[in-house]
Design an enzyme around this catalytic site. Structure first.
Site, PDB file in Angstrom:
ATOM      1  N   ASP A 248       0.751  -1.305  -0.008  1.00 28.84           N
ATOM      2  CA  ASP A 248      -0.053   0.053  -0.011  1.00 28.84           C
ATOM      3  C   ASP A 248       0.899   1.398  -0.168  1.00 28.84           C
ATOM      4  O   ASP A 248       1.614   1.342   0.822  1.00 28.84           O
ATOM      5  CB  ASP A 248      -0.872  -0.052   1.385  1.00 28.84           C
ATOM      6  CG  ASP A 248      -2.210   0.909   1.138  1.00 28.84           C
ATOM      7  OD1 ASP A 248      -2.376   1.348   0.176  1.00 28.84           O
ATOM      8  OD2 ASP A 248      -3.103   0.721   1.972  1.00 28.84           O
ATOM      9  N   ASP A 249       0.597   2.035  -0.964  1.00 25.38           N
ATOM     10  CA  ASP A 249       1.531   3.269  -1.170  1.00 25.38           C
ATOM     11  C   ASP A 249       3.067   3.412  -1.012  1.00 25.38           C
ATOM     12  O   ASP A 249       3.621   4.209  -0.433  1.00 25.38           O
ATOM     13  CB  ASP A 249       1.068   4.174   0.093  1.00 25.38           C
ATOM     14  CG  ASP A 249      -0.342   4.689   0.125  1.00 25.38           C
ATOM     15  OD1 ASP A 249      -1.092   4.174  -0.587  1.00 25.38           O
ATOM     16  OD2 ASP A 249      -0.434   5.970   0.839  1.00 25.38           O
TER      17      ASP A 249
ATOM     18  N   CYS B  83      -6.020   4.412  -3.718  1.00 26.08           N
ATOM     19  CA  CYS B  83      -6.021   2.811  -3.323  1.00 26.08           C
ATOM     20  C   CYS B  83      -7.299   2.214  -4.252  1.00 26.08           C
ATOM     21  O   CYS B  83      -7.015   1.151  -4.951  1.00 26.08           O
ATOM     22  CB  CYS B  83      -6.304   2.600  -1.975  1.00 26.08           C
ATOM     23  SG  CYS B  83      -5.160   3.246  -0.989  1.00 26.08           S
TER      24      CYS B  83
ATOM     25  N   HIS C 258      -9.827  -2.794  -1.841  1.00 28.93           N
ATOM     26  CA  HIS C 258      -9.981  -1.820  -0.537  1.00 28.93           C
ATOM     27  C   HIS C 258     -11.318  -2.149  -0.059  1.00 28.93           C
ATOM     28  O   HIS C 258     -12.225  -2.553  -0.860  1.00 28.93           O
ATOM     29  CB  HIS C 258     -10.141  -0.227  -1.384  1.00 28.93           C
ATOM     30  CG  HIS C 258     -10.033   0.708  -0.502  1.00 28.93           C
ATOM     31  ND1 HIS C 258      -8.808   1.376   0.166  1.00 28.93           N
ATOM     32  CD2 HIS C 258     -11.075   1.021   0.404  1.00 28.93           C
ATOM     33  CE1 HIS C 258      -9.037   2.122   1.125  1.00 28.93           C
ATOM     34  NE2 HIS C 258     -10.518   2.130   1.183  1.00 28.93           N
TER      35      HIS C 258
ATOM     36  N   ASP D  14       0.065  -0.539  -5.097  1.00 33.59           N
ATOM     37  CA  ASP D  14      -1.403   0.297  -5.655  1.00 33.59           C
ATOM     38  C   ASP D  14      -0.853   1.477  -6.130  1.00 33.59           C
ATOM     39  O   ASP D  14      -1.663   1.954  -7.159  1.00 33.59           O
ATOM     40  CB  ASP D  14      -2.362   0.263  -4.804  1.00 33.59           C
ATOM     41  CG  ASP D  14      -2.029   0.868  -3.364  1.00 33.59           C
ATOM     42  OD1 ASP D  14      -1.075   1.435  -3.297  1.00 33.59           O
ATOM     43  OD2 ASP D  14      -2.976   1.322  -2.704  1.00 33.59           O
ATOM     44  N   HIS D  15       0.078   2.204  -5.638  1.00 33.35           N
ATOM     45  CA  HIS D  15       0.716   3.587  -6.137  1.00 33.35           C
ATOM     46  C   HIS D  15       1.535   4.069  -5.558  1.00 33.35           C
ATOM     47  O   HIS D  15       2.059   3.481  -4.378  1.00 33.35           O
ATOM     48  CB  HIS D  15      -0.641   4.544  -6.413  1.00 33.35           C
ATOM     49  CG  HIS D  15      -1.443   4.806  -5.014  1.00 33.35           C
ATOM     50  ND1 HIS D  15      -0.888   5.275  -3.889  1.00 33.35           N
ATOM     51  CD2 HIS D  15      -2.561   4.365  -4.676  1.00 33.35           C
ATOM     52  CE1 HIS D  15      -1.611   5.109  -3.077  1.00 33.35           C
ATOM     53  NE2 HIS D  15      -2.880   4.552  -3.160  1.00 33.35           N
TER      54      HIS D  15
END
Ligand SMILES: *[C@@H]1O[C@H](CO)[C@@H](O)[C@H](O)[C@H]1NC(C)=O
Ligand SMILES: *[C@@H]1O[C@H](CO)[C@@H](O)[C@H](O)[C@H]1NC(C)=O
Ligand SMILES: *[C@@H]1O[C@H](CO)[C@@H](O)[C@H](O)[C@H]1NC(C)=O
Ligand SMILES: *[C@@H]1O[C@H](CO)[C@@H](O)[C@H](O)[C@H]1NC(C)=O
Ligand SMILES: *[C@@H]1O[C@H](CO)[C@@H](O)[C@H](O)[C@H]1NC(C)=O
Ligand SMILES: *[C@@H]1O[C@H](CO)[C@@H](O)[C@H](O)[C@H]1NC(C)=O
Ligand SMILES: *[C@@H]1O[C@H](CO)[C@@H](O)[C@H](O)[C@H]1NC(C)=O
Ligand SMILES: *[C@@H]1O[C@H](CO)[C@@H](O)[C@H](O)[C@H]1NC(C)=O
Length: 546
Positions: free
Chosen positions: A43-44, A82, A136, A332-333
């Site tokens: 995540d992130d 997300c 998510h 996810d990014h």
């Protein structure tokens, strides 16, 4: 036994004992290997990893995975937040097709009944399992992580997740706060554990059950860190003495940045430690000493996740599953750690859209020897970075969207067809091609391949930064930033958007950005208005129209 909740491995054991998944591997795979898939989503996580050339971050276990994988150095997400990003790569469709730009709709109801990657594998004889944050949670996955359509057993969520946003960070005053920067003593936090530690343990138990079983599996595990709050075991701070931490190379908001492109990082402003700084809205800046603390804790959280990945992969190896399990590692990014004066995802810049993406395919990206280990746990506190060789890497620009077709091809399932122009009524198709052909080629062979493009979008409620600019509700979206990344350029056009029809109006241009990434890798010098690049801009506009 099989309620949604915490006991995923008990449920799996129960169902396998009953013979529910009695489909042997060979019957279901056409010709090819029928390998398992271990799908790791972080995540992130931006590309702050040793294997992506970062010289500060200690990520030996992910680097070891990279050394046995093909590393896609230019992989991009389709929207840097997300839920839209995850729904996009898990369905193989762009946000413009899933119609999800915020967190508040479920594609099966609002866009189309699109088949997901795990659903496709499940329908083809795989046991599919979700641990931690894969979809998510919430409306965007029907409050069930899309169970039962996507998963064979109820998804697992770590029990300690509920403390993530509670007051568990010890401040200088000795009291507990809801801080952004939150190194903790794991023995002192509620339940004496953290979500990612629990998820790793659960995933290992699921692997142990699957080892005893004949069906192929697709195990997805979603790590929560380094998403904010930066809450991680404090020993990882040792890896990052404050004097070794630098500011972002471009910590100021660029003067020629269109205000619509800027994300005012509202979520970190709500944390107690950031609130106490009285940072001005929308541009800040955050005081420099605090910038260093955020960067330090982000890096420490990355090393903490790296250790989880190391434990998981080493367990895979202990179970002798590395010769028939494909491992995918993505995020996810990204997240801007002060670049352009931003502290968030929520934009079209590379810091938000560029992600790690690597794929380990036994026998293809690394030779498998029955007697030697593929993955050993590496302690980040005591290793030498030069011990880890570089793996193969690809420079081609790719999108996370390609994972659906790529994984299907790699395990020998029929590759879902390319979607027609409008595909709301097509259940099984993908909007990107398989990358399998790029996995086992030489660098010279790659050079001959066509240049490709990654697209992403980001919505805004208005031309100037507002409280809801980071994450507007669908009904408030008025402008859509359509962005293209090639090897040489990032081109972004911010145009009018109608949330009722989902139409972007390419004649209603609010702002444009063009960056020459070879000379301006951080994207600080917008040359969109330069007459010199007018022809190029026109070419890109034509591309976007298509
Ligand atoms: C969506 O597709 C699944 C799988 O084919 C099917 O079971 C389900 O009934 C469909 N749902 C709707 C609303 O059409
Ligand atoms: C969403 O979940 C509910 C149960 O909570 C279920 O009744 C419904 O069918 C699900 N929707 C879809 C489209 O699968
Ligand atoms: C911090 O920087 C110094 C000087 O460059 C270096 O010797 C040291 O290894 C660094 N410490 C860590 C933990 O990376
Ligand atoms: C580009 O030109 C437009 C129209 O003249 C103007 O509104 C905008 O501020 C300019 N942008 C930059 C970055 O100079
Ligand atoms: C922030 O504002 C509050 C209230 O105005 C004040 O008490 C505090 O000292 C300020 N903090 C900083 C870091 O300026
Ligand atoms: C993988 O290794 C195990 C044990 O080392 C062996 O039994 C199995 O046949 C191997 N599988 C493949 C696909 O090579
Ligand atoms: C990968 O490429 C190498 C070298 O061209 C070749 O020897 C090998 O058979 C290929 N492996 C697979 C699985 O295609
Ligand atoms: C698109 O924008 C142009 C320029 O602002 C405007 O004239 C036109 O009516 C818009 N089209 C639609 C469908 O809204």
């Amino acid at each position: 036994m099989c309620r949604t909740g915490e006991a995923a491995w008990g449920c799996l054991l129960f169902l396998t004992t009953l013979g529910v998944f009695a489909v042997p591997r060979s019957e279901h795979q056409s010709g090819a290997v029928g390998m398992n898939v271990l799908f790791i989503v972080v995540d992130d996580l931006r590309t702050s990893l040793g294997c992506y050339g970062d010289t500060i971050v200690k990520s030996p276990n992910i680097d070891q995975l990279a050394s046995r994988s093909v590393v896609f150095k230019n992989a991009y997400v389709q929207q840097s937040v997300c839920a839209p990003s995850r729904v996009s790569f898990l369905t193989g469709r762009r946000p413009t097709t899933t119609k999800l730009f915020d967190f508040f709709s479920y594609w099966r109801v609002h866009a189309g009944n699109f088949t997901t990657i795990p659903q496709y594998f499940k329908e083809n004889g795989y046991v599919t399992m979700s641990v931690g944050k894969v979809f998510h949670p919430g409306i965007s996955s029907n409050h069930s992580d899309d169970f039962p359509l996507s998963w064979s057993i109820p998804p697992y969520h770590p029990s300690s997740e509920k403390y993530e946003n509670k007051k568990t960070c010890k401040g200088k005053d000795g009291a507990l706060h809801e801080n952004l920067v939150c190194p903790v003593d794991v023995l002192e936090v509620p339940e004496g554990t953290l979500p990612d530690i629990q998820s790793t343990a659960e995933a290992i138990k699921l692997l142990q059950v699957m080892k005893q079983h004949n069906s192929p599996f697709f195990l997805a595990i979603g790590y929560h860190k380094p998403h904010i709050p930066l809450r991680y075991p404090k020993e990882y701070l040792k890896l990052y003495p404050l004097e070794n931490i630098t500011l972002a190379p471009d910590p100021d908001v660029p003067i020629d940045l269109p205000p619509v492109a800027y994300s005012p990082w509202v979520d970190i402003r709500k944390r107690e430690d950031v609130r106490a700084l009285n940072v001005s809205f929308p541009y800040g800046p955050i005081p420099q000493d605090f910038q260093l603390l955020i960067r330090q804790s982000y890096f420490a959280a990355v090393s903490y996740v790296d250790a989880q990945v190391g434990q998981l992969l080493s367990a895979l190896d202990d179970l002798h599953l590395t010769n028939n399990t494909i491992v995918v590692f993505i995020s996810d990014h990204g997240w801007s750690l002060g670049e352009h004066g931003e502290w968030a995802k929520y934009s079209n810049f590379d810091v938000a859209t560029h992600v790690p993406m690597m794929i380990y395919v036994p026998g293809m990206t690394a030779d498998v020897h029955p007697d030697s280990r593929m993955f050993s746990f590496i302690d980040s506190l005591s290793y030498a970075a030069d011990q880890i060789p570089e793996g193969k890497s690809r420079k081609i620009v790719v999108e996370l969207l390609s994972l659906f077709a790529t994984l299907s091809e790699l395990v020998g399932l029929q590759v879902p067809p390319r979607c027609p122009e409008t595909s709301f009524d097509v259940q099984l198709c993908t909007e990107a091609s398989s990358l399998a052909a790029y996995i086992n080629i030489t660098d010279d062979e790659e050079k001959g391949l066509v240049e490709s493009v990654a697209y992403s979008v980001y919505p805004r409620p208005s031309d100037t930064p507002q409280q809801n600019s980071d994450l507007p509700f669908l009904k408030d979206i008025r402008i859509m930033g359509h962005s293209m990344r090639t090897v040489d350029y990032r081109y972004t056009l911010w145009v009018g958007f109608d949330p009722n029809t989902f139409n972007s109006n390419l004649s209603d241009i609010h702002a444009g950005e063009l960056y020459l990434v070879e000379v301006d890798p951080n994207q600080d010098h917008n040359v969109y208005n330069s007459t010199f690049y007018e022809t190029l801009s026109k070419k890109f506009l034509k591309f976007l129209r298509k």
